[in-house]
Design an enzyme around this catalytic site. Structure first.
Site, short mmCIF file in Angstrom:
data_model
loop_
_atom_site.label_atom_id
_atom_site.label_comp_id
_atom_site.label_asym_id
_atom_site.label_seq_id
_atom_site.Cartn_x
_atom_site.Cartn_y
_atom_site.Cartn_z
N ASP A 105 2.23 -12.08 -4.36
CA ASP A 105 1.40 -12.48 -5.45
C ASP A 105 2.47 -12.87 -6.58
O ASP A 105 3.13 -13.90 -6.55
CB ASP A 105 0.65 -11.16 -5.90
CG ASP A 105 -0.41 -11.45 -6.98
OD1 ASP A 105 -0.56 -12.68 -7.25
OD2 ASP A 105 -0.69 -10.19 -7.60
N THR A 106 2.81 -11.82 -7.39
CA THR A 106 3.88 -12.12 -8.40
C THR A 106 5.44 -12.31 -7.53
O THR A 106 6.12 -12.86 -8.19
CB THR A 106 4.03 -11.00 -9.47
OG1 THR A 106 4.50 -9.63 -8.78
CG2 THR A 106 2.84 -10.75 -10.21
N GLY A 107 5.52 -11.52 -6.63
CA GLY A 107 6.78 -11.69 -5.86
C GLY A 107 7.76 -10.52 -6.23
O GLY A 107 8.64 -10.26 -5.15
N GLY A 131 -1.52 -2.07 2.65
CA GLY A 131 -2.29 -3.30 2.78
C GLY A 131 -2.06 -3.93 3.98
O GLY A 131 -3.10 -4.71 4.62
N ARG A 159 -11.18 -1.75 2.50
CA ARG A 159 -9.79 -2.10 3.50
C ARG A 159 -10.65 -2.65 4.79
O ARG A 159 -9.81 -3.54 5.63
CB ARG A 159 -8.89 -1.05 3.45
CG ARG A 159 -8.12 -1.09 2.27
CD ARG A 159 -6.92 -0.03 2.82
NE ARG A 159 -6.34 0.58 1.51
CZ ARG A 159 -5.29 -0.11 0.81
NH1 ARG A 159 -4.85 -1.15 1.12
NH2 ARG A 159 -4.67 0.62 -0.30
N THR A 173 7.19 -7.30 -5.40
CA THR A 173 7.24 -6.31 -4.15
C THR A 173 8.21 -6.96 -3.16
O THR A 173 9.13 -6.17 -2.68
CB THR A 173 5.91 -6.10 -3.57
OG1 THR A 173 5.13 -5.82 -4.74
CG2 THR A 173 5.69 -5.11 -2.55
P1 XMP Z 1 3.12 -8.42 -5.92
O1 XMP Z 1 2.86 -8.90 -7.21
O2 XMP Z 1 4.56 -7.57 -5.89
O3 XMP Z 1 2.12 -7.86 -5.09
O4 XMP Z 1 3.84 -9.89 -5.17
C1 XMP Z 1 1.99 -7.65 -3.85
C2 XMP Z 1 1.33 -6.42 -3.86
O5 XMP Z 1 0.21 -6.74 -4.69
C3 XMP Z 1 -1.19 -6.27 -4.19
N1 XMP Z 1 -2.03 -7.36 -4.59
C4 XMP Z 1 -3.46 -7.37 -3.96
N2 XMP Z 1 -4.02 -6.59 -3.66
N3 XMP Z 1 -5.86 -8.13 -3.57
C5 XMP Z 1 -5.39 -6.89 -3.25
O6 XMP Z 1 -6.25 -6.19 -2.77
C6 XMP Z 1 -5.41 -9.08 -4.21
O7 XMP Z 1 -5.68 -10.25 -4.60
C7 XMP Z 1 -3.70 -8.67 -4.50
N4 XMP Z 1 -2.70 -9.40 -5.18
C8 XMP Z 1 -1.88 -8.58 -5.12
C9 XMP Z 1 -0.85 -5.97 -2.91
O8 XMP Z 1 -0.95 -4.67 -2.61
C10 XMP Z 1 0.31 -6.78 -2.41
O9 XMP Z 1 0.89 -6.12 -1.41
#
Ligand code: XMP
Length: 188
Positions: free
Chosen positions: A112-114, A53, A174, A116
């Site tokens: 997002d959730t954190g 991404g 992408r 990663t």
């Molecule tokens: P976390 O939840 O671990 O996620 O913070 C991070 C990864 O989740 C993917 N992600 C998204 N990908 N649109 C996307 O295309 C979104 O709205 C989205 N939200 C989370 C992304 O790969 C990110 O690195």
């Protein structure tokens, strides 16, 4: 004149609202590069790009940084082909170069959730860099499950699934030059 700005490009049906267009993204990336430069000074920065991404974001950000830059990539699987999070991200493809004693800047597409970013920071810390900072293009604080923040944030967005500028839905979209919401009910 043959500038990219003059081209029109058909918008896929599933795309909802464009949140950030090409020029908004470019302007914000320049600002981020300035912010990073102010904090980092002129020393070398080792960018760790979170594939896939952050590929496009990393390419554009790296070219705006004035410091010398090295770039390595790490592959993280959090979503697969789905739009729901998994809580244990998996890392594959080890870093090509060591980061011991380096000033590391993690570059990711979205926080997002954190899970990663948190897992990536823990993983990289074990490799004993001199410092670790993180830069994400997008932050969705409403979905946070793990207490982690990025040092540099491009844009804060509400809880909506977005695509474009490196972000995908089932590996599609992408290459869109903008960031937009997607109607998942019509996306294949
Ligand atoms: P976390 O939840 O671990 O996620 O913070 C991070 C990864 O989740 C993917 N992600 C998204 N990908 N649109 C996307 O295309 C979104 O709205 C989205 N939200 C989370 C992304 O790969 C990110 O690195």
């Amino acid at each position: 004149m043959t500038t990219g700005d003059m081209r029109t490009r058909p918008m896929p049906n599933e795309i909802g609202t464009i949140l950030f267009d090409e020029s908004a993204i470019a302007n914000r990336i320049q600002e981020l590069a300035n912010e990073i430069g102010e904090q980092n000074g002129s020393g070398e920065i080792t960018i760790i790009c979170a594939l896939t991404g952050a590929l496009i974001f990393t390419a554009d950000l790296a070219r705006k940084l004035e410091s010398p830059v090295k770039i390595d990539c790490i592959r993280i699987e959090s979503y697969g082909n789905h739009s729901s999070a998994v809580s244990t991200p998996e890392f594959s493809a080890p870093l090509k170069n060591g980061i011991k004693g380096k000033n590391v800047l993690i570059v990711d597409d979205i926080l997002d959730t954190g899970h990663t970013l948190s897992a990536l920071i823990s993983y990289l810390k074990r490799l004993r860099p001199s410092s670790i900072r993180s830069c994400v293009l997008l932050d969705k604080p409403a979905r946070r499950e793990v207490e982690v923040n990025a040092d540099f944030v491009g844009f804060t967005i509400p809880d909506q699934f977005v695509v474009g500028y490196g972000l995908d839905y089932a590996e599609q979209y992408r290459s869109l030059p903008y960031i937009a919401t997607i109607d998942q009910s019509v996306a294949s």
